[in-house]
Write a protein that holds these residues in place. Structure first.
Motif, PDB file in Angstrom:
ATOM      1  N   ARG A   1       0.818  -1.210   0.000  1.00 31.40           N
ATOM      2  CA  ARG A   1       0.000   0.000   0.000  1.00 31.40           C
ATOM      3  C   ARG A   1       0.850   1.257   0.000  1.00 31.40           C
ATOM      4  NH1 ARG A   1      -5.229  -0.598   1.704  1.00 31.40           N
ATOM      5  NH2 ARG A   1      -5.021   1.171   3.097  1.00 31.40           N
TER       6      ARG A   1
ATOM      7  N   ASN B   1       1.646   2.516  -3.809  1.00 33.79           N
ATOM      8  CA  ASN B   1       0.777   3.466  -4.521  1.00 33.79           C
ATOM      9  C   ASN B   1       0.252   4.547  -3.577  1.00 33.79           C
ATOM     10  OD1 ASN B   1      -1.071   2.001  -3.096  1.00 33.79           O
ATOM     11  ND2 ASN B   1      -2.171   1.211  -4.869  1.00 33.79           N
TER      12      ASN B   1
ATOM     13  N   LEU C   1      -1.463   4.442  -0.985  1.00 35.58           N
ATOM     14  CA  LEU C   1      -2.720   4.294  -0.245  1.00 35.58           C
ATOM     15  C   LEU C   1      -2.374   4.509   1.224  1.00 35.58           C
ATOM     16  CD1 LEU C   1      -4.680   1.246  -1.700  1.00 35.58           C
ATOM     17  CD2 LEU C   1      -5.243   3.672  -1.850  1.00 35.58           C
TER      18      LEU C   1
ATOM     19  N   ARG D   1      -2.429  11.224  -8.558  1.00 29.23           N
ATOM     20  CA  ARG D   1      -3.506  10.499  -9.245  1.00 29.23           C
ATOM     21  C   ARG D   1      -3.032   9.993 -10.603  1.00 29.23           C
ATOM     22  NH1 ARG D   1      -7.321  12.654 -11.084  1.00 29.23           N
ATOM     23  NH2 ARG D   1      -7.037  14.865 -10.642  1.00 29.23           N
TER      24      ARG D   1
ATOM     25  N   ARG E   1      -0.823   7.046 -10.045  1.00 34.92           N
ATOM     26  CA  ARG E   1      -1.587   5.853  -9.651  1.00 34.92           C
ATOM     27  C   ARG E   1      -2.239   5.172 -10.836  1.00 34.92           C
ATOM     28  NH1 ARG E   1      -4.540   8.250  -4.276  1.00 34.92           N
ATOM     29  NH2 ARG E   1      -3.054   7.467  -2.744  1.00 34.92           N
ATOM     30  N   GLN E   2      -2.593   5.957 -11.857  1.00 33.84           N
ATOM     31  CA  GLN E   2      -3.243   5.350 -13.021  1.00 33.84           C
ATOM     32  C   GLN E   2      -2.299   4.391 -13.735  1.00 33.84           C
ATOM     33  OE1 GLN E   2      -5.067   8.493 -15.317  1.00 33.84           O
ATOM     34  NE2 GLN E   2      -6.224   9.178 -13.545  1.00 33.84           N
TER      35      GLN E   2
ATOM     36  N   MET F   1      -3.909  -2.360  -9.190  1.00 30.57           N
ATOM     37  CA  MET F   1      -3.860  -3.115  -7.941  1.00 30.57           C
ATOM     38  C   MET F   1      -5.035  -4.087  -7.881  1.00 30.57           C
ATOM     39  SD  MET F   1      -3.390  -1.647  -4.111  1.00 30.57           S
ATOM     40  CE  MET F   1      -2.946  -2.722  -2.745  1.00 30.57           C
TER      41      MET F   1
ATOM     42  N   PHE G   1      -6.936  -7.100  -5.184  1.00 26.81           N
ATOM     43  CA  PHE G   1      -7.077  -7.308  -3.748  1.00 26.81           C
ATOM     44  C   PHE G   1      -7.635  -8.694  -3.427  1.00 26.81           C
ATOM     45  CE2 PHE G   1      -7.776  -2.949  -5.001  1.00 26.81           C
ATOM     46  CZ  PHE G   1      -7.103  -2.180  -4.070  1.00 26.81           C
TER      47      PHE G   1
ATOM     48  N   ASN H   1     -13.101  -6.276  -4.554  1.00 26.92           N
ATOM     49  CA  ASN H   1     -13.488  -4.862  -4.556  1.00 26.92           C
ATOM     50  C   ASN H   1     -14.150  -4.382  -5.845  1.00 26.92           C
ATOM     51  OD1 ASN H   1     -12.523  -4.779  -2.002  1.00 26.92           O
ATOM     52  ND2 ASN H   1     -10.603  -3.788  -2.506  1.00 26.92           N
TER      53      ASN H   1
ATOM     54  N   PRO I   1     -14.535   2.976 -14.184  1.00 29.22           N
ATOM     55  CA  PRO I   1     -13.237   3.589 -13.855  1.00 29.22           C
ATOM     56  C   PRO I   1     -12.536   4.180 -15.084  1.00 29.22           C
ATOM     57  CG  PRO I   1     -13.414   1.416 -12.873  1.00 29.22           C
ATOM     58  CD  PRO I   1     -14.574   1.565 -13.787  1.00 29.22           C
TER      59      PRO I   1
END
Ligand SMILES: Nc1ncnc2c1ncn2[C@@H]1O[C@H](COP(=O)(O)OP(=O)(O)OP(=O)(O)O)[C@@H](O)[C@H]1O
Ligand SMILES: [Mg+2]
Lengths: 223, 341
Positions: free
Chosen positions: B51, B54, B56, B80, B83-84, B88, B90, B94, B108
């Protein structure tokens, strides 16, 4: 029984008029309450500790104000707000006169219902969207509010039913409505048939609203 | 590609003055195009580590450098953008429950500003890659866990990132589904050259697809290197425990004690070519000893076999010593098995 239908003939117009008044009061104050309550609910969720816009001051003040308003019975709100109502809408009588107190009564309630609906949204999904580099306001609207829709719909259903109950007191400022008819004719004039009819109509309306709410919520849920 | 420099993460606990150090001075480099695995027991700090990659989770100190950008120095908008480029996935998938598979990928894309004309093509391309083209209009709750993870992978890939982070992506899945998802990750890595940093508590995941591995414990990386090196020569007891989890060959102490009186019990570790050779039968021919296999196992690492054999050697001290020497000369790692505990 014939007597019963005679009564409907005699009072039909009056009851119809009252039903319309109830619908007017409920729909207008509901729309305004949602416009105020949904953003407040969002604010309550995003300003709480450890959330994206963590802000203790806004969160705590909002909490306290909502709790205070929610502790005041509607009838007291109705009378204490009379001067404000007259000032803002120009009259404190009739349907127009009762909208402001109804909104003040309902908006904080909706804010709470929205808050709990939004808090149910899975944190992981919000995080996944944050990780994709999506703007927080888009996440709030396109993920949080979207995913909370089923609970939001159920919350609004509950709010509508509470609102219908509150409109029963609107008669006190001459706004009419079904509750007012039931009270005046059933209690003051002792004509119980009118009271029974209005109560039956109220029962049907509330049943219908709850069923519609349930159906819409389960459709939004997609399972 | 990914570089963590002296990264420390402290979580302030509710009780004042009581902080948890989830990461302590972590240094890690993940090279372009490799699959890097981080393994550790629960609470070791693995999730906190990915985490941080990126942001988070923002490190309390230290630097995170991704694609040459120091994340801590970026503005919100730049973060941002960065991050693109980092996908990620999980453990919990999610996905949006209220949106079908198509929309789960398309929404998204729309929110990150991909033109509407391109969205449809991207969704179809990546659904095809994960093998779910026929599930476009299905809602997530009608999908199996493995299918949900495929949608999540397609969602991540559709942004065409250079890096994919995986936080226990297979931990909620059964062994067969886990394998199919791991194969998919391997395919993505090979076909698109995407660098993958994954964390897991399962040795199986590391051995199947990782090039390099780091072992974490109490917020620290206690060991890292090529998977084959770490497997064949673990330096710490934690790593040893992980390695022995894929070689379940615990011999009861009573048996060890009894056998040890009549000659050494040895464990042979074979890597690569040496795994194919009949070392023990050669031994019996060349020296005056008898060997008796107690347990043995061979597993396939990403690119070569790796095996362990436990055997009891009987013979005179001189002969067994010569035999063991011979094995070591042949490139086989030999260690004596002692009573546990
Ligand atoms: N947001 C947080 N606030 C406080 N403590 C946290 C937070 N996140 C993690 N921790 C603590 O940091 C430590 C490492 O947690 P982390 O989730 O990184 O472990 P993990 O290796 O991923 O474990 P698992 O395999 O169970 O997922 C734990 O002691 C955990 O309690
Ligand atoms: Mg974890």
């Amino acid at each position: 029984m014939a007597n019963f239908f005679d009564q409907i003939d005699r009072w039909g117009g009056l009851i119809w008029q009252a039903t319309i008044e109830t619908f007017q009061m409920v729909s207008i104050s509901l729309i305004i309450s949602i416009i105020i309550g949904l953003p407040l609910g969002i604010l309550l969720v995003i300003t709480r500790p450890n959330k994206s816009y963590n802000n203790k001051f806004i969160y705590q003040s909002l909490n306290i104000v909502i709790n205070i308003i929610r502790s005041i019975p509607f009838i007291i709100l109705l009378f204490t707000l009379l001067p404000f109502t007259r000032f803002i809408v120009g009259t404190s009588m009739g349907v127009r006169g009762v909208i402001l107190p109804l909104v003040v009564f309902t908006a904080p309630y909706i804010a709470r219902l929205m808050e709990s609906a939004l808090l149910e949204v899975d944190r992981g999904v919000l995080e996944a969207y944050e990780a994709m580099g999506i703007k927080t306001r888009d996440i709030i609207w396109h993920v949080m509010v979207r995913e909370a829709r089923p609970s939001i719909i159920l919350g609004i259903t509950i709010a509508v039913i509470g609102l219908i109950g509150a409109t029963a007191m609107a008669g006190l400022v001459g706004a009419g409505g079904l509750g007012d008819v039931a009270y005046r004719f059933g209690h003051l004039r002792y004509e119980p048939e009118v009271m029974y009819v209005t109560i039956i109509i109220l029962i049907i309306i509330i049943q219908a609203i709850q069923s519609i709410g349930n159906v819409l919520a389960s459709r939004a849920k997609k399972d | 590609m990914i570089e963590l420099k002296n990264v420390t993460k402290k979580f302030e606990s509710k009780k004042k003055g009581h902080a948890i150090l989830a990461l302590k001075n972590v240094n890690l480099t993940v090279n372009q195009g490799e699959i890097f695995g981080v393994i550790g027991y629960s609470g070791a700090g693995k999730s906190t580590l990915v985490r941080c990659v990126n942001f988070l989770e923002k490190p309390s100190s230290g630097e995170v450098i991704v694609n040459g950008q120091t994340l801590g120095k970026l503005t919100n908008d730049q973060l941002r953008q960065a991050r693109q480029n980092i996908g990620m996935i999980f453990q919990g998938f999610n996905l949006l429950k209220t949106a079908n598979v198509y929309d789960n990928i398309a929404i998204p894309l729309k929110l990150t500003g991909i033109p509407a004309s391109e969205i449809k093509a991207r969704v179809e391309k990546y659904l095809n890659i994960v093998g779910l083209s026929d599930k476009k209009y299905v809602f997530p709750n009608q999908l199996s866990g493995g299918q949900k993870q495929r949608v999540a992978i397609a969602r991540a890939l559709s942004h065409e990132p250079d890096i994919l982070l995986s936080d226990e992506a297979t931990s909620a899945l059964d062994p067969e589904t886990t394998d199919s998802i791991l194969n998919l990750l391997l395919k993505i890595n090979r076909e698109f050259g995407i660098t993958i940093l994954l964390i897991t508590h399962e040795m199986h995941v590391i051995q199947k697809i990782c090039d390099r591995v780091a072992v974490m414990e109490n917020g620290e990386i206690i060991e890292q290197g090529n998977v084959i090196d770490v497997y064949s020569d673990p330096q710490t007891t934690t790593t040893e425990r992980f390695v022995s989890s894929i070689f379940p060959s615990d011999i009861p102490n009573e048996i060890i004690e009894e056998l040890a009186q009549r000659g050494p019990i040895i464990q042979l570790t074979f890597v690569g070519e040496s795994a194919d050779q009949p070392a023990l039968s050669m031994l019996a021919k060349k020296f005056d000893i008898h060997s008796n296999i107690l347990s043995g196992n061979i597993v396939q690492l990403k690119d070569r076999p790796f095996g362990k054999l436990t055997a009891h050697i009987q013979g005179t001290k001189a002969e067994t010593d010569k035999a063991l020497h011979y094995l070591i000369e042949q490139g086989v790692k030999v260690s004596e098995v002692k009573v546990n505990g």
